[in-house]
Write an enzyme that holds these catalytic residues in place. Structure first.
Site, PDB file in Angstrom:
ATOM      1  N   GLU A 421       0.758  -1.160  -0.211  1.00 34.28           N
ATOM      2  CA  GLU A 421      -0.015   0.045   0.098  1.00 34.28           C
ATOM      3  C   GLU A 421       1.033   1.055  -0.038  1.00 34.28           C
ATOM      4  O   GLU A 421       0.782   2.061   0.991  1.00 34.28           O
ATOM      5  CB  GLU A 421      -0.955  -0.185   1.242  1.00 34.28           C
ATOM      6  CG  GLU A 421      -1.909  -1.160   1.219  1.00 34.28           C
ATOM      7  CD  GLU A 421      -3.058  -1.117   2.164  1.00 34.28           C
ATOM      8  OE1 GLU A 421      -3.072   0.009   2.861  1.00 34.28           O
ATOM      9  OE2 GLU A 421      -3.954  -2.053   2.145  1.00 34.28           O
ATOM     10  N   GLU A 498      -4.278  -8.933   0.468  1.00 37.11           N
ATOM     11  CA  GLU A 498      -4.995  -8.917   1.882  1.00 37.11           C
ATOM     12  C   GLU A 498      -6.353  -9.078   1.847  1.00 37.11           C
ATOM     13  O   GLU A 498      -7.028  -8.521   0.844  1.00 37.11           O
ATOM     14  CB  GLU A 498      -4.702  -7.372   2.551  1.00 37.11           C
ATOM     15  CG  GLU A 498      -3.238  -7.465   3.367  1.00 37.11           C
ATOM     16  CD  GLU A 498      -3.104  -6.255   3.827  1.00 37.11           C
ATOM     17  OE1 GLU A 498      -4.053  -5.427   4.413  1.00 37.11           O
ATOM     18  OE2 GLU A 498      -1.953  -5.882   4.122  1.00 37.11           O
TER      19      GLU A 498
HETATM   20  C1  GAL Z   1      -4.048  -2.696   5.321  1.00 35.57           C
HETATM   21  C2  GAL Z   1      -2.506  -2.757   5.725  1.00 35.57           C
HETATM   22  C3  GAL Z   1      -1.944  -3.769   6.878  1.00 35.57           C
HETATM   23  C4  GAL Z   1      -2.989  -3.349   7.998  1.00 35.57           C
HETATM   24  C5  GAL Z   1      -4.351  -3.626   7.534  1.00 35.57           C
HETATM   25  C6  GAL Z   1      -5.483  -3.734   8.703  1.00 35.57           C
HETATM   26  O1  GAL Z   1      -4.486  -1.705   4.752  1.00 35.57           O
HETATM   27  O2  GAL Z   1      -1.783  -3.120   4.612  1.00 35.57           O
HETATM   28  O3  GAL Z   1      -0.815  -3.401   7.165  1.00 35.57           O
HETATM   29  O4  GAL Z   1      -3.015  -2.141   8.378  1.00 35.57           O
HETATM   30  O5  GAL Z   1      -4.554  -2.575   6.489  1.00 35.57           O
HETATM   31  O6  GAL Z   1      -6.707  -3.784   8.014  1.00 35.57           O
END
Ligand code: GAL
Length: 806
Positions: A421, A498
């Protein structure tokens, strides 16, 4: 990390701090023992003559933050775990055996962070990035044989906030002393690839870089041999004559491995490549590299395939902390995490958002996990005022190159991520940097795909994807956009780096289970309707606005065959990032497994989807108020239906529809026994039950392992359960449990998985949370029986004995 042959350690310890000589041309000794530590700054401590008599003796790896007290005012902030940071010093005085004509190196797997190292008062270098592995040559500054030397290390983690999660502070990974001949394989000097792989044969190619510190031109013979897991020689030696004129030389050798045993998550078969460097009849070096033979590819329609077979990536993202042990590396603690993930059906891990400890990758090679090895959480644009963006310009090239060189021989590592990100995604500087970083990776490893975890699904707005150099486009969250991806990015290969980010607190349930808590609702609002006790429901009905419930997220992946698979955010809870709550919340809610290593209910959702073993998991607990309507869920697999009974009376049979991932009954509560029975073709597959518990009466202790090694590192994870008189877990028990250890062991940490607990992790007591707690028992170097006794006011105590074997 290359493991090294000829490690017949002759650990003679004539006097403290004396490093023993070993057989063989390359000597690698752990340099973890015999350090002194001081928390604070002391400029004179770099000098050899500095008096550290009053400093604390300790053995590395060490993380001073985890020893501290939680405080909202700590500069790392709750996002960083709310523990102290600051500056710390380490010193070690040692004597080496004869080193004339040798090259001596000190290797650090990671120091958090901004480290500087001195030998006998000479600065050897500094390293800002706390996740980078590095080494310094000691040879020029060593005292003549037999005289004492002093290493001093300053770790400066004081500039805060510097991380969106807990970093830990200090020399939190292992340290080694490496002695080689002046002519040797260079550090991280082999690169083993398998350009052709088939069931019949694999081509194994080894590029070797040599280091020549003799000051003269040399001609050497390189002999390469491959051994299987049983140390049987399986491929005939290949020889190359190399002329090394300056300080470095290199050679490429190739061998054919017939009928190779392929590496995969289900059968992680390993080989070792031995590289021997001969000068005439002198063996100048003997160097071992891990080898796993596997092939894979991504397809824009069909996703991922390993060794020619389709394989869904069923992954989790993991931060590096080990819960109550903090960031201090412990191989058994990592292995336990991986065992728990393996049993869930997880086959891949994303090392968010930094290079992991070498032991982590060794374990993934051996246990069978694919690893997405990630470099950075930010480039030039910050996420926190004091984070790595300040060092990126000067250090990123070095950090990235070192990561690739260190990790590129691990069969588990299947892909590189150049960032998570990254803010440059949103402007044209992202395009330039993506090209630069990808080129750096490809130069050192043309065999693995490069990706970056993206959020922007609109091609015109995504300056990282516009670089056109990523082999796979990886997206975080926003699953509603998945169906559009193939149209928006035609011909591209996809991965979900993610998914979910759903919140759960183990053992806590908010009714009704089908009302969704979107916490927070959007980027502008603060959480106003959270629970007063800082809990989140384990019904998988709480998630932030950018995330989704586990079920919604996994369903979207299942329905998108062009996406190669997904990494759930996150495998384990981790210290820091306590979203959605303010202080005293201090660790994350995202884990499928809590910080203590106890599975939350979502664990069984994934297990039912990711394994072929029959699963039947019933939730919630069965202690409610009479008359209350309670939602009862079952996650199940390998069965057609589940029937639920309350006190023997059927509450009906339920089957999952096409898109369902659980079944549910809405039940008027009455105390007693709730039982579920899963059936396939009318035959019972599994039964599972939960009973109403009476008052807490006794303690139960369960050790994950009862035979330990007396090596001063091994651990037994002892689960504490508070039970009623009949042996049922008391689901809201919060008794304060005290631990006493007798024999050659000690309590290395305690936890209960509650995200807002302010109790210390380094203690011999812990309150149970929702009926459970954890004590981590560590061995010393003495063998014998270790007995752990647990007591609590008003409860029958319990004790358990584990054997520590020399
Ligand atoms: C994402 C990020 C992670 C964590 C996660 C929590 O955007 O890449 O490191 O913060 O959100 O939802």
């Amino acid at each position: 990390m290359p493991c090294l042959l000829s490690l017949l350690f002759l650990l003679l310890s004539a006097r403290p701090g004396t490093v023993a000589a070993q057989a063989g041309p390359r000597q690698v000794v752990s340099f973890d023992k015999g350090w002194k530590f001081y928390l604070g700054d002391e400029a004179a401590a770099k000098d050899a003559q500095f008096d550290d008599a009053r400093w604390r003796p300790l053995t590395l790896p060490h993380d001073w933050s985890i020893e501290g007290q939680f405080d909202e005012k700590n500069p790392a902030k709750p996002d960083g775990g709310g523990l102290p940071t600051g500056v710390g010093w380490y010193r070690k005085t040692f004597v080496l055996p004869a080193t004339v004509g040798k090259s001596v190196w000190i290797e650090f797997d990671g120091v958090s962070r901004n480290s500087e190292v001195w030998l006998n008062g000479h600065s050897l270098g500094r390293r800002p990035n706390g996740y980078s592995s590095f080494r310094y040559e000691l040879t020029p500054y060593l005292q003549p044989d037999g005289q004492s030397n002093t290493l001093a290390v300053r770790a400066d983690n004081s500039a805060q906030p510097a991380s969106r999660w807990y970093s830990g502070s200090g020399i939190y990974r292992h340290v080694r002393l490496v002695t080689t001949h002046q002519l040797a394989v260079a550090p991280w000097g082999t690169f083993v690839t398998t350009p052709q792989v088939s069931p019949q044969a694999a081509t194994v190619r080894v590029q070797t870089t040599l280091r020549n510190a003799t000051g003269q031109r040399q001609t050497v013979r390189l002999v390469m041999t491959i051994y299987d897991a049983n140390r049987r020689q399986v491929a005939t030696a290949s020889t190359a004559a190399v002329s090394v004129s300056g300080t470095t030389g290199s050679a490429t050798q190739q061998l054919t491995l017939k009928q190779p045993a392929l590496w995969s998550p289900t059968a992680p078969r390993l080989y070792r490549v031995l590289t021997q460097v001969w000068r005439g009849k002198t063996l100048e070096d003997s160097y071992e590299t891990a080898l796993g033979v596997r092939s894979f590819h991504f397809d824009s329609n069909k996703g991922f395939a390993l060794n020619g077979q389709p394989l869904r990536i069923q992954g989790v993202c993991q931060h590096h902390d080990l819960g109550a042990l903090g960031a201090a590396v412990n191989t058994r603690a990592i292995e336990r995490q991986l065992e728990i993930l393996k049993a869930m059906g997880c086959n891949a891990i994303r090392t968010s958002h930094n290079p992991p400890a070498p032991e982590f990758l060794d374990l993934c090679d051996r246990m069978g996990f694919l690893v997405l090895d990630e470099a950075f959480d930010m480039w030039l644009k910050k996420k926190n005022s004091q984070d790595y963006h300040l060092d990126f310009k000067e250090w990123h090239q070095r950090d990235l190159e070192d990561q690739i060189r260190r990790d590129r021989n691990h069969p588990s590592v299947f892909m590189w991520s150049i960032g998570n990100e990254i803010r440059e995604q949103f402007d044209s500087t992202g395009t330039r940097l993506t090209k630069e970083l990808t080129a750096t990776v490809k130069h050192l490893d043309p065999t693995r795909p490069v990706t970056s975890a993206l959020t922007e699904q609109e091609p015109a707005k995504n300056f990282i994807s516009q670089a056109g150099v990523l082999d796979v486009l990886s997206f975080n969250y926003k699953h509603a956009g998945y169906p559009e991806l193939p149209k928006r990015f035609p011909g591209q290969k996809f991965l979900a780096t993610e998914i979910a980010a759903a919140f759960e607190t183990r053992g806590h349930y908010d009714l009704p289970s089908d009302s969704l808590r979107i916490w927070p609702k959007d980027g502008k609002s603060k959480l106003t309707d959270g629970n007063p006790d800082f809990t989140a429901s384990s019904y998988d009905n709480a998630a932030p606005y950018w995330g989704a419930t586990h079920e919604a997220a996994w369903r979207a992946i299942k329905n998108s065959p062009f996406i190669s698979g997904a990494f759930v955010w996150s495998g384990f809870d981790y210290l820091g990032e306590p979203l959605p709550y303010p202080w005293p919340a201090r660790s994350s809610y995202f884990g499928v497994i809590d910080l203590a290593g106890f599975p939350k209910d979502a664990y069984y959702l994934y297990q039912s989807e990711w394994t072929t073993k029959p699963v039947l998991h019933l939730l919630p607990h069965w202690n409610w108020k009479p008359g209350q309507t309670v939602d009862v869920w079952a996650y199940y697999s390998q069965a057609d239906e589940v029937e639920l009974f309350l006190n023997g009376k059927s509450l009906g049979v339920k089957k999952k529809g096409n898109d369902d991932l659980h079944v549910r009954w809405r039940v008027p509560y009455a105390p007693g026994t709730l039982q579920a029975v899963s059936r396939k073709a009318g035959k019972t597959v599994l039964t599972s039950s939960v009973k109403t518990a009476g008052p807490a009466a006794k303690i139960e202790l369960l050790a994950d392992r009862s035979k330990l090694q007396a090596d001063g590192k091994d651990l037994s994870f002892v689960t504490v359960r508070v039970l009623d008189a009949a042996g049922n877990l008391v689901p809201d028990a919060a008794n304060l449990v005290k631990f006493a250890v007798s024999g050659p062991g000690f309590v290395a940490g305690v936890d209960n998985g509650y995200q807002a607990s302010m109790e210390p992790f380094k203690a011999d007591f812990r309150k149970a949370y929702n009926g459970m707690a954890l004590a981590i028992i560590q061995t010393t170097e003495k063998g014998g029986a270790i007995t752990i006794k647990a007591t609590a006011d008003g409860l029958t105590p319990a004790s358990i004995t584990v054997q520590s074997q020399p």
